[in-house]
Every structure is written in C-alpha cells, then in structure tokens.
Write a protein that holds these residues in place. Structure first.
Motif, PDB file in Angstrom:
ATOM      1  N   ASN A  94      -1.392  48.251  84.416  1.00 18.56           N
ATOM      2  CA  ASN A  94      -0.761  48.968  83.307  1.00 18.56           C
ATOM      3  C   ASN A  94      -0.105  50.309  84.234  1.00 18.56           C
ATOM      4  O   ASN A  94      -0.908  51.296  83.924  1.00 18.56           O
ATOM      5  N   MET A  95       1.040  50.967  84.607  1.00 17.21           N
ATOM      6  CA  MET A  95       1.113  51.626  84.542  1.00 17.21           C
ATOM      7  C   MET A  95       1.964  52.849  83.602  1.00 17.21           C
ATOM      8  O   MET A  95       1.325  53.555  83.672  1.00 17.21           O
ATOM      9  N   GLU A  96       1.669  52.181  82.609  1.00 13.19           N
ATOM     10  CA  GLU A  96       1.940  53.025  81.550  1.00 13.19           C
ATOM     11  C   GLU A  96       0.870  54.389  81.696  1.00 13.19           C
ATOM     12  O   GLU A  96       0.899  55.317  81.065  1.00 13.19           O
ATOM     13  N   THR A 100       0.438  57.763  82.092  1.00 15.43           N
ATOM     14  CA  THR A 100      -0.336  58.664  80.746  1.00 15.43           C
ATOM     15  C   THR A 100      -1.084  59.599  81.166  1.00 15.43           C
ATOM     16  O   THR A 100      -1.735  60.564  81.193  1.00 15.43           O
ATOM     17  N   ARG A 101      -2.455  59.079  81.208  1.00 17.96           N
ATOM     18  CA  ARG A 101      -3.825  59.537  82.153  1.00 17.96           C
ATOM     19  C   ARG A 101      -3.767  60.950  83.267  1.00 17.96           C
ATOM     20  O   ARG A 101      -3.566  61.659  82.878  1.00 17.96           O
ATOM     21  N   ARG A 107      -2.011  68.923  83.376  1.00 11.38           N
ATOM     22  CA  ARG A 107      -1.525  69.099  82.332  1.00 11.38           C
ATOM     23  C   ARG A 107      -2.802  70.296  81.808  1.00 11.38           C
ATOM     24  O   ARG A 107      -2.956  71.138  82.675  1.00 11.38           O
ATOM     25  N   GLU A 108      -4.055  69.416  82.221  1.00  9.59           N
ATOM     26  CA  GLU A 108      -6.054  70.281  81.790  1.00  9.59           C
ATOM     27  C   GLU A 108      -5.521  70.981  83.408  1.00  9.59           C
ATOM     28  O   GLU A 108      -6.415  72.361  83.241  1.00  9.59           O
TER      29      GLU A 108
END
Length: 123
Positions: A94-96, A100-101, A107-108
């Motif tokens: 699941n590339m999306e 996303t992760r 960002r964190e």
C-alpha cells in the motif's frame, strides 16, 4: 505456478527468468528442474530486480543493493537519504500508506512535533 505463468505475470521472458535465477537475483524453483514450481517469492524477486533496473542500476549495483543488510539508500536531497529494506522494493504494498506515514515522520523530525509517547521513549 509454472515458468510460463511466471513469465506472463511478471512480463519477463523465460530466458530472463532463467538468467536471474542463475545469477542469484531470484531463488531457485521448488521441485527441481523437471517439476519446477514458482510462487510469490519469485514474483517479488523479479519485480524487485525490474524496479531497480528501471531506475538505471546495472546488475552489479543491484547485487550490492540486494545484499545490503541495512537497506537500500535512496538519496532524497543533500543531507537526506531514505533507507529502504531491500525486500520492500518491488513488492505490491500500500504505497499511499507508506508515503503518508513517511511524510508524517519527516514532518515530526524537522519540526520537533513528535507525539508525547515517542518523545518519552526517546528521552
């Protein structure tokens, strides 16, 4: 599945598959030469090779990348390299979700806004 089915699923010719097996990029089939059968591991190995070849890596570099214990380094920009486990390359995942992760973790890391549980575990 038989060799011709593996060829159809992966888009690789029978000759290419035999080459990849002989060079160790793809595991040997089950059942020996006469009753050879192939499975998901063979499909994934061929797709992984095809993906790396499509990115422009020569066979010798692909061998080094697949032998890497820590993972495959993918330079993103100066100062940032993403390391991917070799077994994930070419896998139908699941590339999306992965993207996303990965975006959330980046960002964190850059903003310092990690969830409290993660901050406590690291501290």
């Amino acid at each position: 599945m038989k060799l011709d089915e593996l060829s159809t699923i992966t888009g690789a010719t029978i000759r290419q598959i035999r080459f990849l097996i002989s060079e160790g990029f793809v595991p040997s089939p089950e059942g020996g030469r006469t009753y050879a059968t192939y499975g998901d591991a063979h499909v994934e190995a061929i797709r992984r090779f095809q993906r790396l070849k499509g990115l422009g890596f020569p066979n010798a570099a692909i061998r080094l990348l697949l032998d890497a214990r820590e993972g495959v380094p993918v330079p993103v920009m100066d100062g940032l390299t993403l390391v991917i486990a070799p077994d994930l390359i070419g896998r139908e995942a699941n590339m999306e979700e992965i993207i996303t992760r990965t975006e959330a973790r980046l960002r964190e890391a850059f903003t310092g806004n990690a969830p409290k549980a993660r901050k406590r575990a690291a501290g």
